[in-house]
Design a protein around this motif. Sequence first.
Motif, mmCIF file in Angstrom:
data_model
loop_
_atom_site.group_PDB
_atom_site.id
_atom_site.type_symbol
_atom_site.label_atom_id
_atom_site.label_comp_id
_atom_site.label_asym_id
_atom_site.label_seq_id
_atom_site.Cartn_x
_atom_site.Cartn_y
_atom_site.Cartn_z
ATOM 1 N N LEU A 128 -7.998 -4.475 3.359
ATOM 2 C CA LEU A 128 -8.768 -5.240 4.344
ATOM 3 C C LEU A 128 -7.859 -6.119 5.190
ATOM 4 O O LEU A 128 -8.044 -6.220 6.416
ATOM 5 C CB LEU A 128 -9.826 -6.081 3.633
ATOM 6 N N ILE A 129 -6.871 -6.762 4.561
ATOM 7 C CA ILE A 129 -5.935 -7.590 5.318
ATOM 8 C C ILE A 129 -5.144 -6.742 6.300
ATOM 9 O O ILE A 129 -4.925 -7.145 7.458
ATOM 10 C CB ILE A 129 -4.993 -8.346 4.356
ATOM 11 N N ALA A 130 -4.711 -5.559 5.876
ATOM 12 C CA ALA A 130 -3.957 -4.680 6.774
ATOM 13 C C ALA A 130 -4.803 -4.308 7.989
ATOM 14 O O ALA A 130 -4.330 -4.351 9.138
ATOM 15 C CB ALA A 130 -3.505 -3.428 6.029
ATOM 16 N N ALA A 131 -6.060 -3.939 7.764
ATOM 17 C CA ALA A 131 -6.950 -3.582 8.872
ATOM 18 C C ALA A 131 -7.260 -4.788 9.738
ATOM 19 O O ALA A 131 -7.301 -4.693 10.978
ATOM 20 C CB ALA A 131 -8.243 -2.983 8.323
ATOM 21 N N ARG A 146 -7.647 1.690 11.040
ATOM 22 C CA ARG A 146 -8.807 2.491 10.659
ATOM 23 C C ARG A 146 -8.627 3.148 9.296
ATOM 24 O O ARG A 146 -9.545 3.198 8.467
ATOM 25 C CB ARG A 146 -9.079 3.554 11.719
ATOM 26 N N LYS A 147 -7.456 3.665 9.014
ATOM 27 C CA LYS A 147 -7.229 4.408 7.769
ATOM 28 C C LYS A 147 -7.439 3.525 6.539
ATOM 29 O O LYS A 147 -7.831 4.022 5.472
ATOM 30 C CB LYS A 147 -5.823 5.003 7.752
ATOM 31 N N TYR A 148 -7.206 2.216 6.678
ATOM 32 C CA TYR A 148 -7.376 1.331 5.529
ATOM 33 C C TYR A 148 -8.861 1.087 5.244
ATOM 34 O O TYR A 148 -9.277 1.051 4.076
ATOM 35 C CB TYR A 148 -6.657 0.010 5.783
ATOM 36 N N ILE A 151 0.831 -1.204 0.000
ATOM 37 C CA ILE A 151 0.000 0.000 0.000
ATOM 38 C C ILE A 151 0.869 1.259 0.000
ATOM 39 O O ILE A 151 0.643 2.200 -0.776
ATOM 40 C CB ILE A 151 -0.945 -0.005 1.211
ATOM 41 N N ASN A 152 1.875 1.262 0.862
ATOM 42 C CA ASN A 152 2.707 2.461 1.008
ATOM 43 C C ASN A 152 3.658 2.676 -0.156
ATOM 44 O O ASN A 152 4.101 3.800 -0.399
ATOM 45 C CB ASN A 152 3.512 2.370 2.313
ATOM 46 N N ASN A 153 3.984 1.613 -0.861
ATOM 47 C CA ASN A 153 4.902 1.706 -2.001
ATOM 48 C C ASN A 153 4.209 1.236 -3.272
ATOM 49 O O ASN A 153 4.805 0.534 -4.103
ATOM 50 C CB ASN A 153 6.158 0.871 -1.732
ATOM 51 N N LEU A 193 -11.365 2.675 1.792
ATOM 52 C CA LEU A 193 -12.335 1.943 0.978
ATOM 53 C C LEU A 193 -13.717 2.561 1.082
ATOM 54 O O LEU A 193 -14.458 2.645 0.092
ATOM 55 C CB LEU A 193 -12.379 0.474 1.408
ATOM 56 N N ARG A 194 -14.083 2.988 2.275
ATOM 57 C CA ARG A 194 -15.402 3.572 2.476
ATOM 58 C C ARG A 194 -15.516 4.935 1.794
ATOM 59 O O ARG A 194 -16.547 5.257 1.193
ATOM 60 C CB ARG A 194 -15.691 3.691 3.973
#
Length: 658
Positions: free
Chosen positions: A538-541, A554-556, A248-250, A560-561
């Motif tokens: 979703l996996i990160a969250a 939460r940020k992940y 996600i970050n890269n 999406l939302r």
Amino acid sequence: MKTSKLLYLSAVLAGTLGLTSCELDEYNPTGGDANITAFDAWEGLETYCYSPLAEQLYSVYDFLSVAEGGTDMWLTPAGNTDYAKQLIYYDGLTTSTNATNKLFKQAYSCIASCNAVINNAPNVQGGTEADKTRIVAEAKTLRAFYNLLLVTYFGPVTLSQEDVSLGEVNTTPTRNTLEEFYTSITTDLKEAAAVLDVTPYDGNPDRVVKKTALGLLARAYAQGAGEGLSEDGVSYWQRAREVAEDMINNAGSYNVYLYPDVADVWAQANNRNNREALFQTSGGDANSESYNYVNCNNNLFTYTVCNPYKLSDLYKRDDKQNYYLGRPNNNTFAPTKYAIDVFDASWDKRYENTFMTAFGLFSMVDAGWVGPYAGTRVQITPVLQKKYGMGQKYLGQYIYPYVDMNYHTSNFGGNQYFPVGVWPKGEHSGNTDKLITDVKNVYVIDYPVAVDDDRFAIVLSKDYKTAEEKAQSIYFTVNIDDLFDGDQYKSDAFDGTHSNELYPSLIKYNWCYDGVWRGALNAKTGTMMIMRTAELYLIAAEACERLGVPEEGRKYLEALRNRAARSGTQPTPLGTITENVIFDEYAREMAGEYTRWALLRRHNKIGERLERYNSRAAQFFKADRHNYRPISNDFLQQIDNRDQYGDNGYGTTPSKGY
């Protein structure tokens, strides 16, 4: 690591499925050939490893029923209540159940090919070293994927990494441990990710790339975390988080992309080469020679889309001649009440991008197949008004077509049907110059449908409406809540019509564009996303919640939302992030995308969720048996130690086997 000889028995059994290569050079190997030395033959064998993705696993109902059935998300609707009840409800699930039997054999068959590619690489003559290294990395990625299917759905079975010597078959296989399985999977994926490029070999988007291997690595760590595994003293949940967050970050480094608008994920124009796909498989384009390279007759939509022709006096287009929807003739896969209620459709566009709830007719003005524009409309007569509850004020008025379709005959795939555009609300001229042509997906109907929108014959309403409120609409309104008796669909008509046979219809696997039809109305060849970027979020969250730091995830979820919020709205606040909140967000984002059973399995919550949302399945679910799928009976009948190997507790052998 403990291994056995390749389960060639299963490879031979799977050979009866007639698998061929997918959108790549043709090669039909004799399974497990240990003497491949020519580069072209060896490379062709590697393409065979992709075979079941488009031709079986992600195009027919079997694997969908395994991966999504038996959860809190899916039921069988009225009119087909017992179809695939073994997988949807655990009712009669045995080692001989076709879907699980096929999955077991298909996975091992392709592992056989992957092993042959990997193990014979040093002997291959011709080709560049760079190409050979990359092809081996692809084979390792695919082997890890098939092994992950096996260990997720069947538990600790037999890990196979060796070639079959001609004439050698091990008829007394032993099981490996879960730790050995996941160590093999993660090792394969890490080694592959180190080699694979961000762009695909030969420019083919259906080949695996670096982001495929890393995405599957995050998924494997999450699944293994549910088994309590760790790596070098570090929880698999932490490893899953690390991989997902790195991607996600890269994102730019890995060619990873998240569409800023969820509607673009399901836009028809984005289907063939979806920027959000981490791993995809295509059935071929009927307008190109690729159509001949794959035997893909994807008919998933025929199961997931309901048939509005059940109300044939109002929706007058025969399901056998529906050039808009296709032929929705199976009607077996319908959402639970939970799967509908989990959406707040007042802001969340994922609702209508997941479920079709408004059904309109179509015209074919230029083709002239269904009569002139005026001939495709339906007049509201006193009989229809009384039967379907429209208001008296609509008597004598018409329900007009929603979309205009056209066709041409392709050189490869027969007739191709495609939308010219959507008729504007209130436009009744039949002049195709008036059509709205920039519609992303003609199956996505914006929520809510206006009460005076005369382009729709039937609307399934998420918001409950009284008879008086229904009479304000020109179309037939069916309350979705009225379709249910408790948490199951009503088997009998309740309003004097066949509306009980309708249901909100999963449209993620229905496509409508030039080149996607497979020469008939009940099969299409669209591209299926096996994994996409949203799953990383979703996996990160999920990992953060499991690690006890839910706020860090939460940020992940909010990413999406926020992209799902319709214009002018804001998502409802998330509140405290719990395990159930994670389940709900997976439901909204990934409904029908082959992830639900695995998700609930790794949290050991299948039974609990069934008790809450799927009472029929809960009645048959037994945790000591159904936490894994049954071992293939075909396999068990051809080994000498079936009683020791076990069937995962399904009663055909003395013990589970693990």
